[in-house]
Design a protein around this motif. Structure first.
Motif, short mmCIF file in Angstrom:
data_model
loop_
_atom_site.label_atom_id
_atom_site.label_comp_id
_atom_site.label_asym_id
_atom_site.label_seq_id
_atom_site.Cartn_x
_atom_site.Cartn_y
_atom_site.Cartn_z
N PHE A 55 0.10 5.44 -1.61
CA PHE A 55 0.17 6.56 -1.10
C PHE A 55 1.04 7.44 -2.08
CE2 PHE A 55 0.54 3.89 3.03
CZ PHE A 55 -0.85 3.64 3.07
N PHE A 62 1.53 7.54 9.94
CA PHE A 62 2.83 6.63 9.37
C PHE A 62 3.63 7.41 8.42
CE2 PHE A 62 3.21 3.22 6.03
CZ PHE A 62 4.21 2.57 6.76
N LYS A 110 0.14 -7.60 6.50
CA LYS A 110 -0.20 -7.84 7.95
C LYS A 110 -0.92 -9.02 8.27
CE LYS A 110 2.12 -3.84 8.18
NZ LYS A 110 3.51 -3.85 8.62
N ALA A 121 -4.36 -0.62 6.88
CA ALA A 121 -3.41 -1.70 6.92
C ALA A 121 -3.67 -2.87 8.03
CB ALA A 121 -1.92 -1.11 6.94
N TYR A 122 -4.36 -2.29 9.01
CA TYR A 122 -4.62 -2.95 10.30
C TYR A 122 -6.14 -3.11 10.46
CZ TYR A 122 0.46 -2.07 11.07
OH TYR A 122 1.66 -1.88 10.80
N SER A 132 0.95 -1.22 0.04
CA SER A 132 0.01 -0.03 0.13
C SER A 132 1.00 1.26 -0.01
CB SER A 132 -0.97 0.10 1.26
OG SER A 132 -0.17 -0.55 2.37
N ASP A 133 2.24 1.20 0.40
CA ASP A 133 3.08 2.31 0.28
C ASP A 133 3.11 2.96 -0.87
OD1 ASP A 133 4.07 2.09 2.76
OD2 ASP A 133 5.77 1.24 2.42
N ARG A 151 5.03 -7.80 -1.35
CA ARG A 151 4.48 -6.36 -1.73
C ARG A 151 3.17 -6.33 -2.51
NH1 ARG A 151 5.34 -4.76 1.48
NH2 ARG A 151 5.51 -2.56 0.80
N THR A 205 -3.80 -3.72 2.60
CA THR A 205 -2.62 -4.54 2.31
C THR A 205 -2.60 -5.92 2.74
OG1 THR A 205 -0.13 -4.33 3.11
CG2 THR A 205 -1.62 -4.04 4.70
C1 PLP Z 1 -0.33 2.13 8.91
C2 PLP Z 1 0.36 1.47 7.80
N1 PLP Z 1 -0.08 1.82 6.48
C3 PLP Z 1 0.69 1.12 5.47
C4 PLP Z 1 1.71 0.46 5.77
C5 PLP Z 1 2.37 -0.26 4.62
O1 PLP Z 1 2.13 -1.46 4.39
P1 PLP Z 1 2.56 -2.12 2.74
O2 PLP Z 1 3.47 -1.31 2.14
O3 PLP Z 1 3.31 -3.34 3.12
O4 PLP Z 1 1.41 -2.79 2.26
C6 PLP Z 1 2.11 -0.09 6.84
C7 PLP Z 1 3.27 -0.85 6.99
O5 PLP Z 1 3.95 -1.02 8.21
C8 PLP Z 1 1.47 0.63 8.03
O6 PLP Z 1 1.99 0.27 9.32
#
Ligand code: PLP
Length: 375
Positions: A104, A125, A232, A201-202, A100-101, A240, A229
């Motif tokens: 953003f 974050f 988690k 994400a959570y 998900s990074d 990824r 994502t």
């Molecule tokens: C709040 C939050 N958003 C997004 C992410 C990004 O996750 P990913 O890029 O692995 O999907 C994380 C990863 O730690 C996170 O803690």
């Protein structure tokens, strides 16, 4: 052929310089994964799934072995269909990312001009701000009293140059969350031209009925993006894979600028299998629910302040006395082979974030902290 200029002339020539602001960005610091001198440390610093990943996802990943020479489907068709069906969403409103990074990053890139701003909570974050600063945008951080997003504080910072408002719900590193009503109030306070990004994400870890993952709001609104994502709950951080649901016009913009092959064949196949493995998901959630409550109670019993968490980690505050500081605790835990996350970079120098582990891991953390607090 002309000769390259002699070295001393080159030394005086102007060097390539990154655009304004890039070198002012503090790089993202990931959770540590090693302790010097410890062969198999236990990593409780990155909120990964302590059960690993679904056996079905592992099988699907292994099944991709004969396709390693091939480019993936750039639109992640099989995963798009699986997510659309599982969540009841329109497939054309989904965008996939390298985690998900990446989503953003794409939102920042597509919507921010120099001088625009994003609004987030003070403990937001880290990835949101890095991408915004790279676009020469201002990052506005609203106070989070009690380590929790405050809708009024967020709205106070929004102005005519605000393009994106980011809320991780639940938050990282806080673990706190806001209700569906609070999210709605935040959305109601934004002009239709401002995008509300709800980072889930959570989200799967929250079971309170007043919580919503925001997909319902996003379905109706013209300016809401929900990100999710596989890193988690599904335990596929290495692969990824992230996704987001948004208005079709925003999806169209992001699809124009993303890398064409940003998710891999093994990643897509494993994600589809993980999504279907509800038994693994339930087992993961049950573990987190049980041991989060236990850790909260045990840490409280040691006189430590724990922020109520709805995610797969807890945020613990340590005393401000010199030998009992969060830094000392981190070092003490490391001496027992336990890696946790220092969160000074988030403006929380007196806290540590600890991912919930298996029973023996959680007990090892509490045993170590009992000795640390006594010592
Ligand atoms: C709040 C939050 N958003 C997004 C992410 C990004 O996750 P990913 O890029 O692995 O999907 C994380 C990863 O730690 C996170 O803690």
């Amino acid at each position: 052929m002309s000769q390259p200029p002699p070295l001393d002339e080159r030394a005086a020539a102007p060097r390539p310089t990154p655009k304004r602001g890039v070198l002012d960005i503090a790089p993202y610091v990931p959770g540590k994964s090693m302790i010097e001198g410890v062969e198999h440390p236990l990593k409780l610093s990155a909120n990964e799934n302590i059960l690993g990943s679904s056996p079905k996802a592992r099988e699907a990943f292994a099944g991709a072995i004969d396709q390693l020479h091939m480019y993936p489907d750039g639109r992640a068709g099989i995963l798009r269909t699986a997510i659309a069906e599982t969540f009841g969403l329109e497939p054309e409103r989904l965008v996939f990312g390298c985690g998900s990074d990446e989503i953003f990053q794409l939102l920042n890139q597509a919507f921010l001009e120099p001088g625009d701003n994003i609004v987030q909570g003070e403990f937001g974050f880290g990835a949101y701000a890095i991408g915004a600063r790279a676009c020469q945008a201002e990052v506005r951080m609203a106070p989070e009293p009690g380590y929790r997003i405050d809708v009024d504080e967020m709205l106070k910072l929004v102005d005519a140059r605000t393009r994106l408002v980011f809320v991780a719900n639940p938050g990282n590193p806080t673990g706190t969350w806001i209700s569906a009503d609070e999210v709605r109030r935040l959305h109601d306070g934004l002009a239709p031209s401002v995008i509300l990004v709800l980072d889930g994400a959570y989200a799967e870890f929250v079971d309170d009925p007043s919580f919503s993952d925001g997909l319902g709001l996003a379905r109706r609104a013209q300016n809401v993006v929900v990100t999710r994502t596989f890193s988690k709950l599904h335990g596929l951080a290495a692969l990824r894979v992230g996704w987001a649901y948004m208005p079709v016009e925003i999806a169209d913009a992001l699809d124009r600028i993303r890398l064409p092959f940003n998710t891999s064949i093994p990643g897509q196949l494993a994600a589809v299998a993980a999504l279907a493995d509800t038994e693994f998901q339930e087992r993961s959630l049950a573990l987190v629910n049980r041991w989060r409550a236990w850790l909260h109670q045990q840490l409280g019993g040691l006189g430590l302040e724990v922020t109520p968490s709805a995610a797969n980690f807890v945020l613990v505050e340590f005393p401000r006395t010199p030998d009992k500081s969060a830094r000392d605790a981190e070092a003490f835990l490391a001496s027992r082979g336990l890696i946790v996350r220092g969160v000074t970079g988030y403006g929380l120098p007196h806290h540590l974030r600890i991912t919930i582990g298996l029973e023996e891991h959680n007990r090892a953390v509490i045993d170590a902290l009992t000795d640390f607090m006594k010592g």
